[in-house]
Write a protein that holds these residues in place. Structure first.
Motif, PDB file in Angstrom:
ATOM      1  N   ARG A 266       0.829  -1.211   0.000  1.00 59.54           N
ATOM      2  CA  ARG A 266       0.000   0.000   0.000  1.00 59.54           C
ATOM      3  C   ARG A 266       0.864   1.262   0.000  1.00 59.54           C
ATOM      4  NH1 ARG A 266      -3.514  -3.425   3.196  1.00 59.54           N
ATOM      5  NH2 ARG A 266      -2.375  -2.891   5.101  1.00 59.54           N
ATOM      6  N   LEU A 267       1.995   1.229   0.693  1.00 54.39           N
ATOM      7  CA  LEU A 267       2.886   2.386   0.725  1.00 54.39           C
ATOM      8  C   LEU A 267       3.452   2.704  -0.654  1.00 54.39           C
ATOM      9  CD1 LEU A 267       4.728   1.632   4.072  1.00 54.39           C
ATOM     10  CD2 LEU A 267       3.490   3.751   3.578  1.00 54.39           C
ATOM     11  N   ILE A 268       3.728   1.680  -1.446  1.00 58.21           N
ATOM     12  CA  ILE A 268       4.205   1.914  -2.815  1.00 58.21           C
ATOM     13  C   ILE A 268       3.125   2.665  -3.593  1.00 58.21           C
ATOM     14  CG2 ILE A 268       5.036   0.872  -4.950  1.00 58.21           C
ATOM     15  CD1 ILE A 268       6.911   0.514  -2.546  1.00 58.21           C
ATOM     16  N   GLY A 269       1.867   2.263  -3.407  1.00 65.04           N
ATOM     17  CA  GLY A 269       0.773   2.957  -4.077  1.00 65.04           C
ATOM     18  C   GLY A 269       0.643   4.401  -3.631  1.00 65.04           C
ATOM     19  N   ALA A 270       0.805   4.645  -2.323  1.00 67.94           N
ATOM     20  CA  ALA A 270       0.740   6.020  -1.820  1.00 67.94           C
ATOM     21  C   ALA A 270       1.859   6.863  -2.413  1.00 67.94           C
ATOM     22  CB  ALA A 270       0.825   6.013  -0.293  1.00 67.94           C
ATOM     23  N   ALA A 271       3.055   6.275  -2.498  1.00 68.23           N
ATOM     24  CA  ALA A 271       4.188   6.998  -3.074  1.00 68.23           C
ATOM     25  C   ALA A 271       3.948   7.309  -4.546  1.00 68.23           C
ATOM     26  CB  ALA A 271       5.471   6.189  -2.904  1.00 68.23           C
ATOM     27  N   GLU A 272       3.359   6.367  -5.275  1.00 63.60           N
ATOM     28  CA  GLU A 272       3.050   6.594  -6.689  1.00 63.60           C
ATOM     29  C   GLU A 272       2.063   7.753  -6.855  1.00 63.60           C
ATOM     30  OE1 GLU A 272       4.034   5.764  -9.516  1.00 63.60           O
ATOM     31  OE2 GLU A 272       5.041   3.829  -9.453  1.00 63.60           O
ATOM     32  N   ARG A 273       1.049   7.787  -6.022  1.00 65.31           N
ATOM     33  CA  ARG A 273       0.080   8.873  -6.141  1.00 65.31           C
ATOM     34  C   ARG A 273       0.726  10.211  -5.786  1.00 65.31           C
ATOM     35  NH1 ARG A 273      -6.116   9.196  -3.658  1.00 65.31           N
ATOM     36  NH2 ARG A 273      -6.811  10.888  -5.038  1.00 65.31           N
ATOM     37  N   ALA A 274       1.585  10.209  -4.773  1.00 61.03           N
ATOM     38  CA  ALA A 274       2.284  11.438  -4.398  1.00 61.03           C
ATOM     39  C   ALA A 274       3.165  11.937  -5.540  1.00 61.03           C
ATOM     40  CB  ALA A 274       3.122  11.198  -3.143  1.00 61.03           C
ATOM     41  N   PRO A 343       8.327   2.301   4.092  1.00 62.19           N
ATOM     42  CA  PRO A 343       7.881   3.540   4.744  1.00 62.19           C
ATOM     43  C   PRO A 343       8.840   4.703   4.526  1.00 62.19           C
ATOM     44  CG  PRO A 343       7.701   1.678   6.254  1.00 62.19           C
ATOM     45  CD  PRO A 343       8.474   1.206   5.073  1.00 62.19           C
ATOM     46  N   ASN A 344      10.138   4.431   4.535  1.00 65.63           N
ATOM     47  CA  ASN A 344      11.108   5.507   4.370  1.00 65.63           C
ATOM     48  C   ASN A 344      11.091   6.069   2.954  1.00 65.63           C
ATOM     49  OD1 ASN A 344      12.920   5.937   6.924  1.00 65.63           O
ATOM     50  ND2 ASN A 344      12.600   3.731   6.817  1.00 65.63           N
ATOM     51  N   VAL A 345      10.921   5.217   1.962  1.00 62.12           N
ATOM     52  CA  VAL A 345      10.799   5.704   0.583  1.00 62.12           C
ATOM     53  C   VAL A 345       9.528   6.530   0.435  1.00 62.12           C
ATOM     54  CG1 VAL A 345      10.291   4.974  -1.787  1.00 62.12           C
ATOM     55  CG2 VAL A 345      12.209   3.955  -0.554  1.00 62.12           C
ATOM     56  N   ALA A 346       8.418   6.004   0.949  1.00 63.20           N
ATOM     57  CA  ALA A 346       7.149   6.737   0.842  1.00 63.20           C
ATOM     58  C   ALA A 346       7.253   8.102   1.518  1.00 63.20           C
ATOM     59  CB  ALA A 346       6.021   5.919   1.465  1.00 63.20           C
ATOM     60  N   LEU A 347       7.881   8.146   2.675  1.00 63.39           N
ATOM     61  CA  LEU A 347       8.035   9.418   3.388  1.00 63.39           C
ATOM     62  C   LEU A 347       8.823  10.429   2.558  1.00 63.39           C
ATOM     63  CD1 LEU A 347       8.712   8.259   7.054  1.00 63.39           C
ATOM     64  CD2 LEU A 347       6.865   9.768   6.310  1.00 63.39           C
ATOM     65  N   LYS A 348       9.907   9.973   1.935  1.00 64.60           N
ATOM     66  CA  LYS A 348      10.728  10.896   1.138  1.00 64.60           C
ATOM     67  C   LYS A 348       9.953  11.429  -0.068  1.00 64.60           C
ATOM     68  CE  LYS A 348      14.431   8.146   0.892  1.00 64.60           C
ATOM     69  NZ  LYS A 348      15.792   7.672   0.530  1.00 64.60           N
ATOM     70  N   ASP A 365      -6.526  20.096   1.549  1.00 64.54           N
ATOM     71  CA  ASP A 365      -6.992  20.207   0.170  1.00 64.54           C
ATOM     72  C   ASP A 365      -6.412  19.098  -0.706  1.00 64.54           C
ATOM     73  OD1 ASP A 365      -8.297  22.424   1.038  1.00 64.54           O
ATOM     74  OD2 ASP A 365      -7.198  23.876  -0.192  1.00 64.54           O
ATOM     75  N   PHE A 366      -5.303  18.556  -0.279  1.00 62.99           N
ATOM     76  CA  PHE A 366      -4.651  17.437  -0.964  1.00 62.99           C
ATOM     77  C   PHE A 366      -4.443  16.308   0.052  1.00 62.99           C
ATOM     78  CE2 PHE A 366      -3.636  21.107  -3.509  1.00 62.99           C
ATOM     79  CZ  PHE A 366      -3.706  20.642  -4.822  1.00 62.99           C
ATOM     80  N   PRO A 367      -4.309  15.077  -0.400  1.00 58.15           N
ATOM     81  CA  PRO A 367      -4.167  13.951   0.538  1.00 58.15           C
ATOM     82  C   PRO A 367      -2.759  13.788   1.108  1.00 58.15           C
ATOM     83  CG  PRO A 367      -4.129  13.128  -1.704  1.00 58.15           C
ATOM     84  CD  PRO A 367      -4.410  14.613  -1.804  1.00 58.15           C
ATOM     85  N   LEU A 368      -1.838  14.667   0.735  1.00 62.45           N
ATOM     86  CA  LEU A 368      -0.417  14.444   1.043  1.00 62.45           C
ATOM     87  C   LEU A 368      -0.109  14.459   2.538  1.00 62.45           C
ATOM     88  CD1 LEU A 368       1.012  16.648  -1.839  1.00 62.45           C
ATOM     89  CD2 LEU A 368       1.096  14.142  -1.696  1.00 62.45           C
ATOM     90  N   ALA A 369      -0.643  15.424   3.275  1.00 61.37           N
ATOM     91  CA  ALA A 369      -0.338  15.506   4.702  1.00 61.37           C
ATOM     92  C   ALA A 369      -0.812  14.258   5.436  1.00 61.37           C
ATOM     93  CB  ALA A 369      -0.970  16.758   5.308  1.00 61.37           C
ATOM     94  N   LYS A 370      -2.005  13.804   5.106  1.00 63.71           N
ATOM     95  CA  LYS A 370      -2.540  12.584   5.729  1.00 63.71           C
ATOM     96  C   LYS A 370      -1.733  11.373   5.318  1.00 63.71           C
ATOM     97  CE  LYS A 370      -5.735  10.539   8.216  1.00 63.71           C
ATOM     98  NZ  LYS A 370      -5.184   9.194   8.226  1.00 63.71           N
ATOM     99  N   MET A 371      -1.326  11.321   4.068  1.00 65.32           N
ATOM    100  CA  MET A 371      -0.502  10.212   3.603  1.00 65.32           C
ATOM    101  C   MET A 371       0.830  10.180   4.342  1.00 65.32           C
ATOM    102  SD  MET A 371      -1.361  10.619  -0.475  1.00 65.32           S
ATOM    103  CE  MET A 371       0.085   9.746  -1.038  1.00 65.32           C
ATOM    104  N   TRP A 372       1.402  11.364   4.579  1.00 62.85           N
ATOM    105  CA  TRP A 372       2.689  11.434   5.285  1.00 62.85           C
ATOM    106  C   TRP A 372       2.539  10.899   6.702  1.00 62.85           C
ATOM    107  CZ3 TRP A 372       5.089  13.098   9.600  1.00 62.85           C
ATOM    108  CH2 TRP A 372       6.480  13.167   9.576  1.00 62.85           C
ATOM    109  N   SER A 373       1.478  11.291   7.389  1.00 65.30           N
ATOM    110  CA  SER A 373       1.289  10.840   8.777  1.00 65.30           C
ATOM    111  C   SER A 373       1.122   9.330   8.833  1.00 65.30           C
ATOM    112  CB  SER A 373       0.079  11.544   9.413  1.00 65.30           C
ATOM    113  OG  SER A 373      -1.140  11.037   8.915  1.00 65.30           O
TER     114      SER A 373
END
Length: 399
Positions: A266-274, A343-348, A365-373
């Motif tokens: 799931r983190l790979i997917g979050a990183a892709e969207r970011a 997690p470390n890749v996704a965070l970066k 307004d964007f999902p980024l802050a929530k994704m980071w947390s």
């Protein structure tokens, strides 16, 4: 070792991608609006149940379950790109009944549960009718060393009496949470790894009390939530023990392997969207006379993000391949490695995307802050980085 997607996997990916685009992404805004308008944040936005029924009707249900009796019958390698796709949206895993901690609890019941336990708890979980939580971490001890877990599970005739203080029980805030799987000590005098057991506790049992919901960087994660829960002289029938006394560590190892790699997928997917959001923003915004996308530092961030995501994805697929071919125990080094890396890749990547978005990046307004947390939390959940690094080092030294 061939990580190319099979025709079977590509078919599943196409179906899931279409559903994400037609149902889940449009549903994100409605879900947020309904949750914000609710009198009680820990209530279920109606759109979620609607999307779940749509996913079930589309055959996109319980995709995580490798056993065809209970789910789609996909291997870890086949499920990886699907789980990654779900990771692009905070609400997607629940839509497909592939959300933690229910996935891990369902796997525990499917693998170790009695017929009665499966009938009472596994069936409604598989149907998405109820939710569950996993009660392991305790505030009084360093729970990264599971031998510190001090919850008491004492036999009393045909019952067990449980006294425990747990926290970070994710999902306990959900009004549909009907059962907890709790880890505690049944025999403190046994050998180190046979002291612990796991037991099912119906959440409406007398003595179970949700003390408070714990915020994560200010987010309450409603209606899922992470709870501090006390168990005071909670009495449950003896047949609620899972597998048997002293089997807690063995169950935990079986549960946490798939759970850890699912988080990483799931983190790979979050990183892709970011990364996608970063590229879109960089092309749209102009600073100092040219689009951000033409600024050298932004191009470096985009390039580094792409390379890091690809490295992490291949490490996930390698861990999945090893789990499928030699088993979870033999793949523990690969699982530990990706649990540190993802997690470390996704965070970066998410952090770079936030920077490109400027003030908008830290807003809702964007999902980024929530994704980071969420990504930052996963450097702790299911074992902190340091424990997994220690495991990798010890296994490397043994080799």
């Amino acid at each position: 070792m061939d990580f190319s997607y099979s025709e079977k996997t590509l078919t599943w990916m196409k179906r899931l991608k279409e559903f994400m685009e037609e149902v889940v992404y449009p549903g994100e805004k409605i879900y947020a609006e309904q949750l914000a308008a609710a009198e009680n944040r820990f209530s279920i936005p109606p759109i979620m149940e609607t999307m779940k029924q749509q996913a079930k009707s589309a055959g996109l249900w319980n995709l995580f379950m490798p056993d065809e009796e209970y789910g789609a019958g996909l291997t870890n390698l086949e499920y990886a790109p699907l789980c990654e796709m779900m990771g692009r949206s905070e609400i997607a895993p629940e839509v497909f009944n592939c959300n933690a901690p229910d996935t891990g609890n369902m796997e525990v019941l499917a693998r170790y549960g009695s017929p009665e336990q499966k009938e009472k708890w596994l069936k409604p979980l598989l149907a998405g009718e109820i939710r569950s939580c996993f009660a392991m971490t305790e505030p009084e001890v360093a729970s990264s060393d599971a031998t510190n877990i001090s919850a008491s599970i004492v036999r009393d005739g045909n019952h067990y009496i449980i006294n425990a203080h747990k926290w970070w029980s994710s999902g306990a805030g959900d009004p549909r949470c009907k059962v907890a799987i709790l880890m505690g000590k049944t025999n403190p005098d046994a050998t180190r790894y046979e002291q612990q057991s796991m037991i099912l506790i119906p959440f409406d049992t007398e003595g179970v009390r949700v003390e408070r919901m714990l915020p994560v960087f200010g987010y309450d994660d409603a209606p899922h939530g992470h709870a501090e829960v006390t168990y005071h002289n909670v009495r449950v029938p003896a047949d609620h023990i899972i597998w048997g006394e002293g089997k807690g560590f063995a169950i935990a190892q079986g549960r946490l392997g798939p759970g850890r790699i699912h988080h990483c997928m799931r983190l790979i997917g979050a990183a892709e969207r970011a990364l996608e959001l970063m590229c879109e923003r960089a092309k749209q915004r102009v600073a100092f006379g040219k689009p951000l996308a033409q600024q050298g530092v932004i191009q470096s961030w985009i390039a580094d993000s792409r390379m890091e995501i690809e490295q992490a994805r291949w490490l996930v697929l390698n861990a999945a391949y090893k789990m499928d071919t030699v088993g979870n125990k033999a793949a523990q080094k690969e699982i530990a490695m990706i649990k540190v890396v993802a997690p470390n890749v996704a965070l970066k990547v998410i952090d770079r995307a936030i920077q490109v978005h400027g003030g908008a990046g830290v807003s809702d307004d964007f999902p980024l802050a929530k994704m980071w947390s969420n990504a930052r939390t996963l450097r702790l959940a299911d074992g902190p980085d340091e424990v997994h690094r220690r495991a990798v080092a010890r296994l490397e030294l043994q080799d």
